[in-house]
Design an enzyme around this catalytic site. Structure first.
Site, mmCIF file in Angstrom:
data_model
loop_
_atom_site.group_PDB
_atom_site.id
_atom_site.type_symbol
_atom_site.label_atom_id
_atom_site.label_comp_id
_atom_site.label_asym_id
_atom_site.label_seq_id
_atom_site.Cartn_x
_atom_site.Cartn_y
_atom_site.Cartn_z
ATOM 1 C CG HIS A 196 28.194 40.440 45.256
ATOM 2 N ND1 HIS A 196 28.326 40.315 43.903
ATOM 3 C CD2 HIS A 196 28.727 39.310 45.806
ATOM 4 C CE1 HIS A 196 28.918 39.145 43.642
ATOM 5 N NE2 HIS A 196 29.176 38.518 44.770
ATOM 6 C CD GLU A 250 28.664 38.041 50.711
ATOM 7 O OE1 GLU A 250 29.110 39.014 50.055
ATOM 8 O OE2 GLU A 250 29.210 36.914 50.713
ATOM 9 C CG HIS A 268 26.544 34.674 43.122
ATOM 10 N ND1 HIS A 268 25.898 35.444 44.055
ATOM 11 C CD2 HIS A 268 27.873 34.888 43.341
ATOM 12 C CE1 HIS A 268 26.784 36.092 44.799
ATOM 13 N NE2 HIS A 268 27.998 35.751 44.396
HETATM 14 N N1 HPA Z 1 31.066 38.671 48.156
HETATM 15 C C1 HPA Z 1 31.703 39.758 47.739
HETATM 16 N N2 HPA Z 1 32.729 39.714 46.922
HETATM 17 C C2 HPA Z 1 33.146 38.545 46.470
HETATM 18 C C3 HPA Z 1 32.545 37.381 46.868
HETATM 19 C C4 HPA Z 1 31.424 37.447 47.745
HETATM 20 O O1 HPA Z 1 30.789 36.459 48.168
HETATM 21 N N3 HPA Z 1 33.217 36.381 46.249
HETATM 22 C C5 HPA Z 1 34.185 36.934 45.495
HETATM 23 N N4 HPA Z 1 34.163 38.250 45.627
HETATM 24 ZN ZN ZN Z 2 29.780 36.491 45.101
#
Ligand code: HPA
Ligand code: ZN
Length: 340
Positions: A197, A200, A17
């Site tokens: 992703h 988060e 990642h």
């Molecule tokens: N999250 C979402 N988009 C991103 C991230 C992240 O941590 N880093 C670079 N683009």
């Molecule tokens: Zn990322």
């Protein structure tokens, strides 16, 4: 340096990642700005670094997209990726799966081929000169619409042999994985693997969607999965890897304090976790600083650290024989008590 820090330094590991645009260090940003005659809204490297104080994901993304405007020529992308590989070759990284954001460049008038040619040439040199194997994962920007992602996928088909998977990144809240159902279906039909992703900043429901609607093989971040016991059982049973990024989580206020980072909780719940750096130039550390930070905060043992490194190989997009060879290197290192 403590004994456990030395153990981490030499531990063979894969990074899964890592946004290549997030490895653009302030010093290199200034060099490229001058080379390409682009004005930066900062007077010095120190002033720029001083601006790296983020409230949330969006606050970071605003600077991340601004910073990458200095990347214009094939050589810029080469230099960026080469600097990353040289750095992590000294951190025990033997394999890297690297995200890039083509739309963040094509929307500025930089050709897709300029981006991928530069990155790919650096990866080839990384293999030949540093002994690191690497693959590219093309991410779609989720704040843009699916048609834009489709057009990007069209361009990627001309470079299919140089891209292993598609991913999904950028502003998560309000942009659920299901928005990209059709483009992921098309990408997977064309033979790309998929990651996204999820969880988060977004809810556990986005992780479900990434699994069920996008068909992803790994979840990037995935922290919020812990809010949903059924989801945790599903991820554990299917051994779906999570690519966790501790320093990123701290810098983007996904966790308030490293001692409260959920990594150990994830391990105890049977999840396949890996440790990664996300955007190291912005978040204060490369992969080993991430291993060090969680080790110190959560008092992880050598056996736990070795298990995380093993997971990174198991979770990689490599064939069984390649994985076995890397795991044998890891076992050998651990068997020698971490001696080089
Ligand atoms: N999250 C979402 N988009 C991103 C991230 C992240 O941590 N880093 C670079 N683009
Ligand atoms: Zn990322």
């Amino acid at each position: 340096m403590t004994a456990i820090s030395r153990f981490i330094e030499g531990l063979p590991k894969a990074e899964l990642h890592l946004h290549i645009e997030g490895t653009l260090e302030p010093e290199q940003m200034f060099v490229l700005a001058e080379r390409n005659r682009i004005a930066l809204p900062y007077g010095s490297v120190e002033e720029l670094r001083g601006a790296y104080d983020f409230e949330n994901l969006q606050g970071f993304l605003d600077l991340y997209y601004q910073g990458m405007r200095v990347l214009l020529e094939e050589q810029d992308f080469y230099d960026l990726a080469w600097a990353y590989l040289e750095r992590v070759a000294k951190q025990g990284v033997v394999h890297a799966e690297i995200f890039f954001d083509p739309q963040a460049h094509t929307t500025r008038g930089v050709a897709f081929s300029t981006v991928i040619d530069g990155l790919h040439r650096a990866l080839r040199d990384g293999q030949a000169r540093l002994g690191i194997t690497a693959k590219l994962i093309m991410c779609f920007l989720r704040h843009l619409d699916q048609d834009d992602a489709m057009r990007t996928l069209d361009e990627a088909l001309d470079h299919k042999d140089r891209i292993v998977a598609v991913g999904l990144d950028s502003s998560e809240l309000g942009h659920p994985p299901s928005k990209f159902r059709n483009v992921f279906a098309r990408a997977r039909n064309a033979g790309f693997l998929a990651v996204a992703h999820a969880g988060e900043e977004g809810p556990a429901a986005y992780v479900w969607e990434a699994l069920d609607e996008l068909g992803v093989a790994r979840i990037d971040h995935g922290n919020r999965s812990l809010d949903d016991e059924a989801l945790v059982r599903r991820l554990a049973k299917a051994k779906t890897p999570l690519t966790v990024c501790p320093l990123s989580n701290l810098k983007l206020a996904v966790v308030t304090d490293m001692t409260r980072h959920p990594l150990k909780d994830m391990i105890e719940k049977g999840l396949v976790v890996t440790v990664n750096s996300d955007d190291p130039a912005y978040f204060g550390g490369y992969i080993n600083e991430n291993y060090q930070a969680v080790q110190a905060a959560l008092d992880l043992t050598r056996a736990q650290l070795a298990a995380i490194a093993r997971n990174s190989f198991e979770a990689a997009f490599l064939g069984a024989a390649e994985k076995q060879a890397l795991i044998a290197r890891l076992d050998d290192y651990v068997g020698r008590g971490g001696a080089a």
